[in-house]
Enzyme design. Structure first.
Site: not given
Length: 264
Positions: A144, A157
């Site tokens: 990501s 995250y």
């Protein structure tokens, strides 16, 4: 078209980018094994695409070991797409849930390590004895932009995806000299049915607000198309890191909402 004797395994294949990648690979003629926890979704995907499937929870070592045995007995694997992952919560480092952080590390980091360890012997076997430049195995991991750019309330995250990116960098060094590409694709804003819904614990309104007013966020198929391009390049070409974002997104924390217009 894939090179001869190639076979792909896609994790997290029951929805989103994983399912889209299975569809794209099958459309390009690849034999594909779709892996996820939800058997009903895998079965439907297999019926739709002609892929085969294996039900596994990648946070359970016995399931990953069983996957490796299954692949060894049914034709091996030359391309691994590590797609399984996810986010939960949008909290500060101070107030973030330890349980949320543990879950994100288990699925985004430890599970990827488990699968790589289990399948590397099969990936090596797929190119053993192949003349230089005529074949390659792939380990492609979906990370990501959160693994490359930090943003507020993304601590858990961010930390997990930064760890994944570091793992790929280290693995690429450790596999130096072998005909194995270590590839990473780092998507930005991708509008899927489940990612934000999971992050906001089923709050559909909060999930929808993430994409509200954003012109053309990426789709799962946009990412899948790019993944297939990466693994179908000539064996001597390695796209080590591909960052893919919608034009409206300048960074993980900066997204334009409204029409894109030329500035006067």
């Amino acid at each position: 078209m894939p090179q001869q004797n190639r076979r792909a395994v896609v994790t997290g294949a029951s929805s989103g980018i994983g399912a889209a990648t299975v569809r794209r690979l099958r459309a390009h003629g690849w034999p594909v094994v779709a892996v996820a926890r939800r058997e009903d979704r895998l079965r439907a995907l297999a019926e739709e695409t002609g892929a085969t499937f294996f039900v596994a929870d990648l946070t359970v070592q016995a399931d990953v070991d069983a996957l490796a045995v299954h692949l060894a007995e049914t034709g091996g694997v030359s391309t691994l797409v590590n797609n399984a992952g996810g986010a939960v919560g949008l909290d500060t480092v101070e107030h973030g849930s330890i349980a949320d952080w543990q879950w994100m590390f288990e699925i985004n980091v430890i599970a990827v390590k488990r699968v790589i360890t289990a399948l590397l012997p099969l990936l090596r076997a797929s190119v053993s004895g192949v003349p230089t430049g005529e074949g390659v195995a792939d380990i492609l991991t979906v990370s990501s932009i959160a693994g490359h750019i930090a943003y507020e309330k993304g601590g858990g995250y961010n930390a997990a995806k930064f760890a994944v990116a570091a793992m790929m960098d280290v693995l690429r060094l450790e596999l130096s000299g072998e005909p194995i590409r270590v590839l990473e694709i780092a998507p930005g804003m991708v509008h899927t049915d489940e990612f934000s819904l999971v992050r906001f614990r089923g709050d559909q309104a909060a999930a929808d607000a993430v994409y509200a007013g954003v012109p053309n966020p990426l789709t799962a198929d946009d990412v899948a198309e790019t993944i297939v391009t990466m693994v179908e390049l000539a064996p001597h070409i390695s796209l080590d890191l591909v960052v893919i974002k919608p034009v409206a997104q300048s960074a993980a924390y900066k997204v334009h909402r409204g029409p894109l217009e030329v500035k006067q």
